[in-house]
Design a protein around this motif. Sequence first.
Motif, mmCIF file in Angstrom:
data_model
loop_
_atom_site.group_PDB
_atom_site.id
_atom_site.type_symbol
_atom_site.label_atom_id
_atom_site.label_comp_id
_atom_site.label_asym_id
_atom_site.label_seq_id
_atom_site.Cartn_x
_atom_site.Cartn_y
_atom_site.Cartn_z
ATOM 1 N N ALA A 1 0.805 -1.215 0.000
ATOM 2 C CA ALA A 1 0.000 0.000 0.000
ATOM 3 C C ALA A 1 0.841 1.268 0.000
ATOM 4 O O ALA A 1 0.293 2.368 0.069
ATOM 5 C CB ALA A 1 -0.937 0.004 1.211
ATOM 6 N N ARG A 2 2.163 1.128 -0.088
ATOM 7 C CA ARG A 2 3.018 2.304 -0.095
ATOM 8 C C ARG A 2 3.126 2.907 -1.491
ATOM 9 O O ARG A 2 2.838 2.258 -2.491
ATOM 10 C CB ARG A 2 4.400 1.937 0.444
ATOM 11 N N VAL A 3 3.563 4.148 -1.538
ATOM 12 C CA VAL A 3 3.750 4.834 -2.816
ATOM 13 C C VAL A 3 4.715 4.032 -3.679
ATOM 14 O O VAL A 3 5.757 3.556 -3.198
ATOM 15 C CB VAL A 3 4.288 6.258 -2.582
ATOM 16 N N GLN A 4 4.377 3.905 -4.940
ATOM 17 C CA GLN A 4 5.191 3.092 -5.839
ATOM 18 C C GLN A 4 4.972 3.518 -7.284
ATOM 19 O O GLN A 4 4.167 4.402 -7.580
ATOM 20 C CB GLN A 4 4.818 1.611 -5.668
ATOM 21 N N ARG A 5 5.720 2.901 -8.180
ATOM 22 C CA ARG A 5 5.533 3.142 -9.609
ATOM 23 C C ARG A 5 4.127 2.675 -10.008
ATOM 24 O O ARG A 5 3.683 1.622 -9.579
ATOM 25 C CB ARG A 5 6.556 2.364 -10.426
ATOM 26 N N MET A 6 3.479 3.451 -10.844
ATOM 27 C CA MET A 6 2.185 3.019 -11.352
ATOM 28 C C MET A 6 2.391 1.917 -12.390
ATOM 29 O O MET A 6 3.132 2.103 -13.362
ATOM 30 C CB MET A 6 1.443 4.185 -12.006
ATOM 31 N N PRO A 7 1.763 0.744 -12.215
ATOM 32 C CA PRO A 7 1.794 -0.253 -13.297
ATOM 33 C C PRO A 7 1.068 0.310 -14.518
ATOM 34 O O PRO A 7 -0.082 0.762 -14.416
ATOM 35 C CB PRO A 7 1.037 -1.448 -12.691
ATOM 36 N N LEU A 8 1.728 0.306 -15.642
ATOM 37 C CA LEU A 8 1.190 0.923 -16.860
ATOM 38 C C LEU A 8 1.215 -0.059 -18.020
ATOM 39 O O LEU A 8 2.165 -0.835 -18.165
ATOM 40 C CB LEU A 8 2.018 2.155 -17.240
ATOM 41 N N ALA A 9 0.205 0.011 -18.850
ATOM 42 C CA ALA A 9 0.150 -0.794 -20.067
ATOM 43 C C ALA A 9 0.907 -0.045 -21.161
ATOM 44 O O ALA A 9 0.318 0.631 -22.011
ATOM 45 C CB ALA A 9 -1.297 -1.061 -20.473
ATOM 46 N N VAL A 10 2.217 -0.150 -21.114
ATOM 47 C CA VAL A 10 3.069 0.580 -22.033
ATOM 48 C C VAL A 10 4.384 -0.187 -22.187
ATOM 49 O O VAL A 10 4.837 -0.848 -21.249
ATOM 50 C CB VAL A 10 3.326 2.020 -21.527
#
Length: 514
Positions: free
Chosen positions: A188-197
């Motif tokens: 639940a900590r701040v992290q990289r957004m998983p992205l479809a890229v």
Amino acid sequence: MSRYPEGVDVAIVGSGPTGAAYARILSEEAPDAVIALFEVGPTVSNPPGAHVKNIEDPALRAQAQERSEGPGAGSATVNSPGAVKSGERRARPGTYLLADGYQLAGEDGLPVAAFSSNVGGMAAHWTGACPRPGGSERISFLPDLDELLDEGDRLLGVTTNAFDQAPFTALVRERLAAAVDDGRDGAARVQRMPLAVHRREDGRLVWSGSDVVFGDVVRENPNFTLFDESLVVRVLIEDDRAVGVAVRDLRTGAEHEVRARVVVVAADALRTPQVLWASGIRPAALGRFLNDQAQVVYAARLRDVEPPPEDQVAASGALSEQSGVSWVPFTDDLPFHGQIMQLDASPVPLAEDDPVIPGSIVGLGLFCAKDLQWEDRVEFVDDERDSYGMPAMRLHYTLTPVDHAVLDRARAEIVELAHAVGEPIGDRPFTMPLGASLHYQGTTRMGQADDGRSVCDPDSQVWNVPGLFVAGNGVIPTATACNPTLTSVALAVRGARRIARDLAAYPAPVAERA
């Protein structure tokens, strides 16, 4: 002569990421199955279903967006210049607004409820964010949810490292973490957004659309055909089971029947229940538990950073890779999900009185989970028709006291985040008009049992209608704050596997039997 076949094994309605996921899994696990996919809108990209952000020419990109706007193309509510203002009804490029019925007397409504009509659906225009649900967002009765989410990541091409080289990415994340992470567990900590890229060999980013979900396995499948500009007006029902679809060729106006063993309706969370209603399939929960994610936005200028060199600024409409996209996950204690991205990457214009130095101004958005209500619903009016000739929609939607309390908390939280990141722009955050998230859910919700409060079973097959499956964000039964696409694709994987496993058990279409 009709361009449609008389019979297929599987008819899929809608070419967004969940319709594409059904085509992909079936092509992998039942390669002999004959599949027809019907899309109401035109093909606007090459390959079909690609994200329009990948179109490098700005004029061609704008043309693709306009062709996606269906009956709303050219409307004053589409592509208005400048930042969003309070009370303004405006659609994002590539989408169009529900013309009427979006707000009924005494209710909050969804004033900016929007659609897209094109091959690839909304996945041709989305931000590509694919966070996983957490806490109460998760569907507790699916023991295989994590494995299904893994499959969703595979189909969508999800990564977390696309912006690791951007100069401000780590800085933004560190500043957010200092304000948020205390007391949170790792997930639940701040992290990289998983992205479809993903990134091409030449270094350019390529955003996933339905084309990535289809993959070569679908494009090279001789048993798969995609029919664009094809409106499915109803599912054919005989002996209480689905046996095909009635489709109107929008090029000629002629209507045809295509028989099928199995039908998958994957239009969207508003048009999927519309197709079922028009077909006489009207379970008590159809259209009920409609939910959106109320959205609070703000902007901040990064402190103590230098603007990027001019040669690093991306071309118009593309992304200047400076501060990337960070994720503040939903928790049950703080029931909203944070998406923090540089302003020129945001689909929502937030500031017009301040020149945007690419990457130096970040947009902050908090999406709030809805207090689910039976009375929040889309209903259909048989004696009124929409622009496609389908039963007209009426949206019943009201924020509860719980919703207002969550919004108040989100407004306070986003101010703290803006100060943590840099210098806030403007006196206060802005609450987007309801419907702006485009994350409509719940209208064909999944249930563990046929108790009158769900539309489909855990495999997405509609209760008491063998051979009829539903797909899309409408199937999600929980109140979510995170972007729902990954979850809805994961649920589509489960349904497609069920079809692949049991396809021979469904009666062959009449055309085959003949």
